[in-house]
Design a protein around this motif. Structure first.
Motif, PDB file in Angstrom:
ATOM      1  N   ILE A   1       0.804  -1.284  -0.087  1.00 47.34           N
ATOM      2  CA  ILE A   1       0.174   0.011  -0.033  1.00 47.34           C
ATOM      3  C   ILE A   1       1.000   1.439   0.005  1.00 47.34           C
ATOM      4  O   ILE A   1       0.507   2.330  -0.708  1.00 47.34           O
ATOM      5  CB  ILE A   1      -1.049   0.120   1.231  1.00 47.34           C
ATOM      6  N   ALA A   2       2.112   1.254   0.870  1.00 46.51           N
ATOM      7  CA  ALA A   2       2.781   2.406   0.766  1.00 46.51           C
ATOM      8  C   ALA A   2       3.524   2.598  -0.559  1.00 46.51           C
ATOM      9  O   ALA A   2       3.431   3.850  -0.896  1.00 46.51           O
ATOM     10  CB  ALA A   2       3.784   2.329   1.795  1.00 46.51           C
ATOM     11  N   ARG A   3       3.726   1.702  -1.259  1.00 53.66           N
ATOM     12  CA  ARG A   3       4.469   2.022  -2.618  1.00 53.66           C
ATOM     13  C   ARG A   3       3.277   2.445  -3.196  1.00 53.66           C
ATOM     14  O   ARG A   3       3.619   3.313  -4.236  1.00 53.66           O
ATOM     15  CB  ARG A   3       4.798   0.489  -3.242  1.00 53.66           C
ATOM     16  N   GLU A   4       2.245   1.983  -3.438  1.00 54.53           N
ATOM     17  CA  GLU A   4       1.097   2.523  -4.163  1.00 54.53           C
ATOM     18  C   GLU A   4       0.773   4.012  -4.000  1.00 54.53           C
ATOM     19  O   GLU A   4       0.418   4.858  -4.691  1.00 54.53           O
ATOM     20  CB  GLU A   4      -0.111   1.693  -4.251  1.00 54.53           C
ATOM     21  N   PHE A   5       0.719   4.102  -2.730  1.00 51.27           N
ATOM     22  CA  PHE A   5       0.667   5.755  -2.388  1.00 51.27           C
ATOM     23  C   PHE A   5       1.554   6.543  -2.781  1.00 51.27           C
ATOM     24  O   PHE A   5       1.242   7.807  -3.198  1.00 51.27           O
ATOM     25  CB  PHE A   5       0.319   5.692  -0.872  1.00 51.27           C
ATOM     26  N   ARG A   6       2.928   6.295  -2.821  1.00 50.42           N
ATOM     27  CA  ARG A   6       3.781   7.037  -3.245  1.00 50.42           C
ATOM     28  C   ARG A   6       3.659   7.330  -4.688  1.00 50.42           C
ATOM     29  O   ARG A   6       3.769   8.367  -5.095  1.00 50.42           O
ATOM     30  CB  ARG A   6       5.329   6.385  -2.846  1.00 50.42           C
ATOM     31  N   GLN A   7       3.306   6.203  -5.335  1.00 47.66           N
ATOM     32  CA  GLN A   7       3.063   6.335  -6.852  1.00 47.66           C
ATOM     33  C   GLN A   7       1.980   7.302  -7.137  1.00 47.66           C
ATOM     34  O   GLN A   7       2.036   8.107  -8.098  1.00 47.66           O
ATOM     35  CB  GLN A   7       2.877   4.952  -7.381  1.00 47.66           C
ATOM     36  N   ALA A   8       1.001   7.412  -6.427  1.00 50.51           N
ATOM     37  CA  ALA A   8      -0.214   8.112  -6.519  1.00 50.51           C
ATOM     38  C   ALA A   8      -0.152   9.527  -5.715  1.00 50.51           C
ATOM     39  O   ALA A   8      -1.079  10.445  -5.803  1.00 50.51           O
ATOM     40  CB  ALA A   8      -1.246   7.377  -6.027  1.00 50.51           C
ATOM     41  N   CYS A   9       1.227   9.851  -5.132  1.00 49.12           N
ATOM     42  CA  CYS A   9       1.466  10.931  -4.502  1.00 49.12           C
ATOM     43  C   CYS A   9       0.441  11.190  -3.260  1.00 49.12           C
ATOM     44  O   CYS A   9       0.012  12.389  -3.032  1.00 49.12           O
ATOM     45  CB  CYS A   9       1.361  12.347  -5.462  1.00 49.12           C
TER      46      CYS A   9
END
Length: 229
Positions: free
Chosen positions: A183-191
């Motif tokens: 989830i953290a990786r997805e959140f970083r990609q989505a800013c």
């Protein structure tokens, strides 16, 4: 009256399997990233460049174990897990056991926030995004809700349910830690960032949004079904 700001230190580490680094190698990796080998340094007749680099490495050799020894949740705490498939938190955070442990890139960034100046860690394959000349850098989506970040927490719980269902179809049961990291990786990609504008690390998401969410119950059910065959 002017406000003095401290620029963060950007540390680009080599790529690592799953984003995990051996704790004992971190002082060298961080120092070499900050002070890489150069032709000018090699030509230094006094070798002062490498003396300074060795002293800098010694500083991290002192600071990192101190951070790992802090109680979880304390400012400056560095999370370390076993070098195993279970990735369980280390019980003995000293000596050779600590050196063999693993630290995820997300946890390094959480620790880096407590440094003075702050440290921002990234990898060669996924560096910190840089704005190109004439282009605008993506604006992070800040959770500015008055209910202590319930928006991103709701998104995180929704994604956790989806990840568990996806993995359950493969008869896989990821740990809460693995779910939070994804989830953290997805959140970083989505800013998507927290209320303070800081990136949401896997450890932070697990601690504040995923309480009570686990694939363990599904694993137990799956095992019972297989036994009943």
């Amino acid at each position: 009256m002017s406000t003095r700001t401290t620029e963060p230190v950007h540390v680009v580490l080599p790529n690592a399997d799953g984003g995990y680094y051996r704790f004992g190698e971190l002082p060298r990796l961080i120092t070499e990233a900050l002070m890489p080998d150069t032709e000018g340094a090699d030509a230094d007749p006094q070798g002062s460049y490498y003396v300074i680099r060795a002293l800098e490495e010694m500083n991290y050799e002192k600071d990192l174990p101190q951070a790992a020894a802090l109680p979880p949740g304390e400012p400056g705490y560095l999370h370390v897990v076993e070098n195993s498939a279970s990735k369980r938190p280390l019980k003995w955070r000293t000596g050779a056991v600590l050196d063999a442990g693993l630290v995820h890139l997300d946890w390094l960034n959480e620790w880096g926030e407590s440094r003075k100046p702050p440290h921002v860690f990234s990898t060669a394959s996924a560096p910190e995004p840089q704005a190109e000349p004439g282009s605008a850098r993506p604006t992070p989506v800040k959770d500015v809700s008055a209910d202590d970040g319930e928006k991103w927490k709701q998104k995180a719980r929704q994604r956790a349910d989806e990840i568990i269902k996806r993995q359950r179809a493969k008869d896989l049961h990821p740990s809460q830690e693995a779910i939070a990291d994804e989830i953290a990786r997805e959140f970083r990609q989505a800013c998507i960032v927290g209320a303070a504008g800081k990136p949401l690390t896997g450890a932070y998401i697990k601690r504040h949004a995923l309480k009570g969410i686990s694939s363990a119950q599904n694993r137990q059910l799956s095992t019972s079904v297989r036994r009943g065959k």
